[in-house]
Design a protein around this motif. Structure first.
Motif, PDB file in Angstrom:
ATOM      1  N   PHE A  85      -8.488   5.191   8.912  1.00 42.58           N
ATOM      2  CA  PHE A  85      -7.663   4.337   9.766  1.00 42.58           C
ATOM      3  C   PHE A  85      -6.217   4.816   9.695  1.00 42.58           C
ATOM      4  O   PHE A  85      -5.783   5.407   8.703  1.00 42.58           O
ATOM      5  N   GLU A  86      -5.478   4.548  10.744  1.00 41.97           N
ATOM      6  CA  GLU A  86      -4.073   4.935  10.769  1.00 41.97           C
ATOM      7  C   GLU A  86      -3.299   4.108   9.741  1.00 41.97           C
ATOM      8  O   GLU A  86      -3.420   2.876   9.689  1.00 41.97           O
ATOM      9  N   GLN A  87      -2.517   4.795   8.916  1.00 45.68           N
ATOM     10  CA  GLN A  87      -1.626   4.082   8.003  1.00 45.68           C
ATOM     11  C   GLN A  87      -0.378   3.678   8.794  1.00 45.68           C
ATOM     12  O   GLN A  87       0.336   4.533   9.310  1.00 45.68           O
ATOM     13  N   LYS A  88      -0.149   2.387   8.872  1.00 43.24           N
ATOM     14  CA  LYS A  88       0.971   1.928   9.686  1.00 43.24           C
ATOM     15  C   LYS A  88       1.476   0.572   9.198  1.00 43.24           C
ATOM     16  O   LYS A  88       0.736  -0.232   8.651  1.00 43.24           O
ATOM     17  N   LYS A  89       2.757   0.364   9.423  1.00 42.29           N
ATOM     18  CA  LYS A  89       3.364  -0.927   9.119  1.00 42.29           C
ATOM     19  C   LYS A  89       3.039  -1.895  10.248  1.00 42.29           C
ATOM     20  O   LYS A  89       3.202  -1.562  11.424  1.00 42.29           O
ATOM     21  N   ILE A  90       2.575  -3.081   9.887  1.00 42.80           N
ATOM     22  CA  ILE A  90       2.185  -4.044  10.917  1.00 42.80           C
ATOM     23  C   ILE A  90       3.004  -5.334  10.865  1.00 42.80           C
ATOM     24  O   ILE A  90       2.792  -6.229  11.693  1.00 42.80           O
ATOM     25  N   GLY A  91       3.905  -5.440   9.878  1.00 41.68           N
ATOM     26  CA  GLY A  91       4.722  -6.643   9.824  1.00 41.68           C
ATOM     27  C   GLY A  91       5.427  -6.810   8.495  1.00 41.68           C
ATOM     28  O   GLY A  91       5.383  -5.924   7.635  1.00 41.68           O
ATOM     29  N   GLU A  92       6.063  -7.963   8.331  1.00 41.42           N
ATOM     30  CA  GLU A  92       6.781  -8.300   7.105  1.00 41.42           C
ATOM     31  C   GLU A  92       6.504  -9.751   6.753  1.00 41.42           C
ATOM     32  O   GLU A  92       6.125 -10.559   7.610  1.00 41.42           O
ATOM     33  N   THR A  93       6.712 -10.087   5.486  1.00 40.16           N
ATOM     34  CA  THR A  93       6.547 -11.472   5.038  1.00 40.16           C
ATOM     35  C   THR A  93       7.932 -12.073   4.779  1.00 40.16           C
ATOM     36  O   THR A  93       8.898 -11.340   4.538  1.00 40.16           O
ATOM     37  N   PRO A  94       8.058 -13.392   4.810  1.00 39.92           N
ATOM     38  CA  PRO A  94       9.363 -14.027   4.583  1.00 39.92           C
ATOM     39  C   PRO A  94       9.965 -13.707   3.216  1.00 39.92           C
ATOM     40  O   PRO A  94      11.184 -13.770   3.050  1.00 39.92           O
ATOM     41  N   ASP A  95       9.106 -13.362   2.218  1.00 37.78           N
ATOM     42  CA  ASP A  95       9.629 -13.110   0.873  1.00 37.78           C
ATOM     43  C   ASP A  95       9.924 -11.629   0.617  1.00 37.78           C
ATOM     44  O   ASP A  95      10.058 -11.207  -0.530  1.00 37.78           O
ATOM     45  N   GLY A  96      10.015 -10.834   1.679  1.00 42.06           N
ATOM     46  CA  GLY A  96      10.509  -9.479   1.520  1.00 42.06           C
ATOM     47  C   GLY A  96       9.472  -8.389   1.381  1.00 42.06           C
ATOM     48  O   GLY A  96       9.828  -7.232   1.128  1.00 42.06           O
ATOM     49  N   PHE A  97       8.207  -8.694   1.547  1.00 48.21           N
ATOM     50  CA  PHE A  97       7.169  -7.672   1.482  1.00 48.21           C
ATOM     51  C   PHE A  97       6.890  -7.096   2.866  1.00 48.21           C
ATOM     52  O   PHE A  97       6.975  -7.803   3.877  1.00 48.21           O
TER      53      PHE A  97
END
Length: 373
Positions: A85-97
């Motif tokens: 699968f493509e390694q990709k950023k899909i979002g962020e969490t409110p606590d900084g992850f």
């Protein structure tokens, strides 16, 4: 004796001139620390992988004979997918992850300053629909999974050193795809799909191993990977493992043994005792890396229970390298009666840690090399 002759002699309960001095690789942070200390070059550290030329050079500098985990991988590698699968950023969490999709379709939480294994928060593989759409097509055998050029190079390798053939994972990789909770519920929710996934994995690896064996490369042992236990026991019911997974092991171990490969090891961390009889019935002979851990795993009780049907590589407490010569001496004294049992080769019970001291490792290797059999 050559290193490969010595390894096979010990695992076959035969006479050897001394015990093999082996390891199971290094943490990247340990390698970078040794660069800063001037023991190795940055190039060696950056190109070091299990069984690579850099690994062998670093091993010899430390005093090891070689890395036991020197095994031949097909082009498909450990994951069994024809393409990841493509390694990709899909979002962020409110606590900084940051949320990233990894090569197995697992959504993980990452943070730049974190050095531990990331938490899993979601998985592409959930049910039959996602299995048939995203995974089953990626787990079919084809000739391009086999790197013929790589296999040809192995025919011309230095026969001083042993080489294993990688036989895949029958359960652990599927656990990686779905997560522990996901695959555990799957057995209850859709037993047919659970069985199909394991059979698909077994069939794929059978065909990969068969093609590599037919290439004419000489392999000295076969090796599986699972990592399906933790400090209190297996992450899968032994009875379920016996019913569904054992047949896949047996078909592959029967195959490798038909090519004269007598020794078959399995890599599983944690407290593995409840799964040992299943693996033995499935044709595995050698437990690795026998994590000393908090429960003090040892081949001694296994030998008492199963006799000479079981061998072992591992069981050396790697944290001793973080201490001093006296601690190394005490560890070697603990290992001596285990070595005397035969069929056992001490090995640090996982990757050598960043806290390990270069001189302590050299001292250990020097002392262990003097143990004759």
């Amino acid at each position: 004796m050559t290193h490969r002759e010595r390894l096979l002699a010990v695992l076959n309960y035969e006479k050897a001139d001394r015990i093999p001095v082996v390891h199971f690789g290094f943490w990247g942070e340990a390698l970078q620390k040794w660069v800063r200390e001037g023991h190795i070059t940055a190039e060696l550290a950056n190109t070091c992988g299990d069984g690579t030329p850099s690994d062998r050079i670093i091993s010899e500098k430390l005093g090891f004979d070689y890395n036991y985990f020197t095994v031949a991988f097909p082009r498909s590698g450990m994951g069994a997918l024809s393409h990841n699968f493509e390694q990709k950023k899909i979002g962020e969490t409110p606590d900084g992850f940051e949320l990233w999709q990894n090569p197995y379709g697992v959504i993980e939480k990452h943070r730049g300053d974190a050095g531990s294994i990331p938490a899993e928060v979601d998985h592409v593989l959930k049910d039959r629909t996602s299995w048939e759409e995203h995974f089953l097509p990626r787990m079919q055998f084809s000739e391009d999974r086999i790197d013929s050029g790589y296999l040809q190079s192995l025919k011309n390798r230095d026969m001083e050193y042993p080489l294993g053939i990688y036989c895949g994972s029958m359960y652990g990789t599927l656990r990686d795809f779905m997560g522990v909770e996901g695959i555990s519920y799957l057995y209850a929710d859709d037993e047919d799909l659970f069985a199909e996934m394991i059979e698909t994995m077994g069939s794929l690896w059978y065909k990969i191993v068969k093609a590599e064996l037919e290439s004419g490369v000489t392999f000295d042992f076969a090796h599986f990977w699972e990592d399906i236990c933790f400090k209190n026991g297996p992450l899968v019911s032994p009875s379920v493992f016996r019913e569904y997974v054992l047949p896949q092991y047996k078909r592959i171990t029967d195959l490798v043994k038909s090519y004269g490969i007598r020794n078959v090891s399995v890599d599983c961390d944690g407290f593995i005792d409840a799964l040992i009889p299943v693996w033995l019935d499935g044709g595995v002979t050698t437990m690795f890396p026998i994590e000393y851990g908090t429960w003090h795993a040892s081949i001694a009780p296994w030998r008492e229970k199963y006799g000479k049907t079981i061998r072992g590589v591992g069981g050396m407490c790697k944290h001793i390298f973080e201490q001093d010569y006296a601690a190394v001496d005490a560890e070697i004294e603990r290992l001596k009666p285990l070595i005397a049992l035969g069929g056992y080769i001490p090995c640090p019970d996982h990757r050598i840690t960043p806290e390990a001291k270069w001189e302590n490792i050299q001292y250990y290797c020097e002392k262990l090399r003097k143990i004759t059999l």
